[in-house]
Write a protein that holds these residues in place. Structure first.
Motif, PDB file in Angstrom:
ATOM      1  N   GLN A  99       0.448   3.477   8.054  1.00  0.00           N
ATOM      2  CA  GLN A  99       0.071   4.100   6.414  1.00  0.00           C
ATOM      3  C   GLN A  99       0.724   5.157   6.116  1.00  0.00           C
ATOM      4  N   LYS A 100       1.023   5.830   6.775  1.00  0.00           N
ATOM      5  CA  LYS A 100       1.370   7.656   6.078  1.00  0.00           C
ATOM      6  C   LYS A 100       2.673   7.162   5.972  1.00  0.00           C
ATOM      7  N   ASP A 103       3.330   4.995   2.615  1.00  0.00           N
ATOM      8  CA  ASP A 103       2.404   5.852   1.565  1.00  0.00           C
ATOM      9  C   ASP A 103       4.135   6.911   1.172  1.00  0.00           C
ATOM     10  N   SER A 104       4.182   7.214   2.832  1.00  0.00           N
ATOM     11  CA  SER A 104       5.324   7.952   2.058  1.00  0.00           C
ATOM     12  C   SER A 104       7.063   7.810   0.875  1.00  0.00           C
ATOM     13  N   TYR A 106       6.012   5.058  -0.658  1.00  0.00           N
ATOM     14  CA  TYR A 106       5.875   4.529  -2.172  1.00  0.00           C
ATOM     15  C   TYR A 106       6.178   5.776  -3.119  1.00  0.00           C
ATOM     16  N   LEU A 130      -6.398   4.187   1.013  1.00  0.00           N
ATOM     17  CA  LEU A 130      -5.003   5.364   0.866  1.00  0.00           C
ATOM     18  C   LEU A 130      -4.316   4.446   0.169  1.00  0.00           C
ATOM     19  N   LEU A 131      -4.042   3.450  -0.398  1.00  0.00           N
ATOM     20  CA  LEU A 131      -3.432   2.325  -1.339  1.00  0.00           C
ATOM     21  C   LEU A 131      -3.865   2.025  -2.396  1.00  0.00           C
ATOM     22  N   ARG A 134      -2.474   0.104  -5.568  1.00  0.00           N
ATOM     23  CA  ARG A 134      -0.938   0.350  -5.134  1.00  0.00           C
ATOM     24  C   ARG A 134      -0.232  -1.009  -4.450  1.00  0.00           C
ATOM     25  N   TYR A 135      -1.059  -2.022  -4.548  1.00  0.00           N
ATOM     26  CA  TYR A 135      -0.224  -3.020  -3.850  1.00  0.00           C
ATOM     27  C   TYR A 135      -1.034  -4.259  -3.991  1.00  0.00           C
TER      28      TYR A 135
END
Length: 396
Positions: A99-100, A103-104, A106, A130-131, A134-135
């Protein structure tokens, strides 16, 4: 190659939208092929090959990218500056803290990100937080019956349905011609799911216990069961296992997309019931691979196929309870609620009355269907529509 247009059109719809496209589904259901089809679509619509990065994390060629920083650096290094970059990350759950990296990427400009995963864990916990917002998730299943027969000219629906029921719906099955090879292929899929997505991911050491529970579910598909019932049955057979362990295994098998639970719903009280789920299989072929043909309940397997088709069509599916009767499926989406009763045949008048009764007891005006394998003229019983299930499966 079957194009899987339903899923391909979803990717096309979300192309260049500021959302991470997450395709989830059981192993070998066609997620990687879907990415290849979509990449061909991109190339045919003005996107150069250099703008596309495709990484499959089950390929040893990318084994050095299983850390988020290394993955991020690799993608950034090969990105085309000043152009849109299309990033495909297949089986992303193999990357630690993936996920890191996502996210970076994205938050950078010029990236359109697509990922796949073979475990529901992908969209749980930290990633979902986290997302959040956004997904978009695209839930993929193996072939529908309509897709299964799509390359056959003038198909005999009954004969093709018999094949579909026995060999299942994993796409590669259509390329294998003999029974033994198909069974070996399906056994390999089952073993891969159990080992990679159940045992390894959930740190479970007892393979035999998991397989015993899987056999129990496969053998009782479409029946109401509980964690305690499974525990008691296993224990009485000489395999002592606690309800807590059974629940852990069921959660793992569900997360791997090999099992799909259907909760019960009280139609009159309009409330969800807390106990007694039914479980359906992602594919009937792997049942034959594990149990063979002996003793198969073809009625419940037909029910299984209808359940999966309703999921494909975007419904959330429950088992309906109304007083002392049961409605096979209550299918719900944002637009409607639909009731379904499934029966192999209703040529016997007693069976017809039994199957109609639960639907007749429902007093609301939502659509009601009785689906059977009988080839009879469509009929309407006071608002309940009887349809041939094979024609229904290949309808829009």
């Amino acid at each position: 190659m079957i194009e899987r247009m339903e899923y391909l059109n979803k990717l096309i719809t979300f192309k260049d939208k500021q959302l991470i496209k997450v395709v989830t589904g059981v192993r070998r259901c066609g997620k990687s092929t879907l990415f290849l089809l979509f990449q061909e679509y991109l190339k045919n619509n003005g996107v150069s090959a250099k703008q596309i990065q495709s990484i499959n994390f089950e390929d040893m060629a990318f084994s050095d990218l299983l850390e988020p920083k290394k993955l991020y650096d690799f993608v950034m290094k090969h990105a085309q500056k000043g152009k849109k970059n299309y990033i495909f990350l297949d089986e992303i759950q193999n990357v630690a803290d993936f996920q890191k990296a996502i996210d970076s990427l994205y938050i950078q400009e010029g990236f359109d990100i697509y990922v796949t995963g073979s475990n529901a864990f992908l969209l749980s916990g930290e990633l979902a937080t986290l997302l959040s917002g956004r997904y978009v998730e695209i839930k993929m299943l193996p072939l529908s019956f309509k897709e299964f027969i799509s390359k056959t000219e003038n198909p005999n629906l009954q004969a093709e349905y018999a094949r579909y029921l026995e060999y299942g719906s994993f796409p590669f099955v259509l390329q294998i011609n003999d029974d033994a090879s198909i069974k070996n292929y399906l056994s390999d899929i089952l073993n891969s799911i159990v080992i990679k997505d159940v045992l390894v991911r959930h740190k479970i050491s007892d393979t035999s216990e998991v397989l015993r529970i899987l056999k129990f579910i496969f053998d009782t598909v479409g029946n109401v069961i509980s964690v305690k019932k499974i525990s008691d049955t296993m224990t009485s057979a000489g395999y002592k296992i606690s309800p807590q362990t059974v629940e852990k295994y069921l959660n793992a098998l569900t997360e791997s997309f090999i099992l799909y639970p259907a909760s019960r719903y009280d139609i009159k009280g309009k409330k969800y019931l807390q106990s007694g789920d039914k479980y359906y299989l992602v594919d009937t072929g792997i049942r034959y691979a594990l149990l063979g043909k002996k003793g198969s309940d073809t009625g419940h397997l037909l029910e299984n196929i209808v359940y999966l088709e309703l999921i494909r069509r975007g419904y959330t599916v429950f088992v309906g309870k109304l007083a002392d009767t049961e409605v096979d499926f209550v299918a719900v989406n944002q637009e409607e609620t639909v009731y379904y009763q499934i029966s192999q045949t209703i040529l016997d008048e007693t069976v017809l009355k039994r199957e109609l009764k639960p639907l007749q007891n429902i007093k609301d005006n939502h659509p009601k269907y009785l689906l059977t394998l009988d080839y009879l003229p469509n009929e309407n019983y006071d608002g309940i529509k009887r349809l041939n299930v094979l024609n229904w499966l290949i309808s829009k």
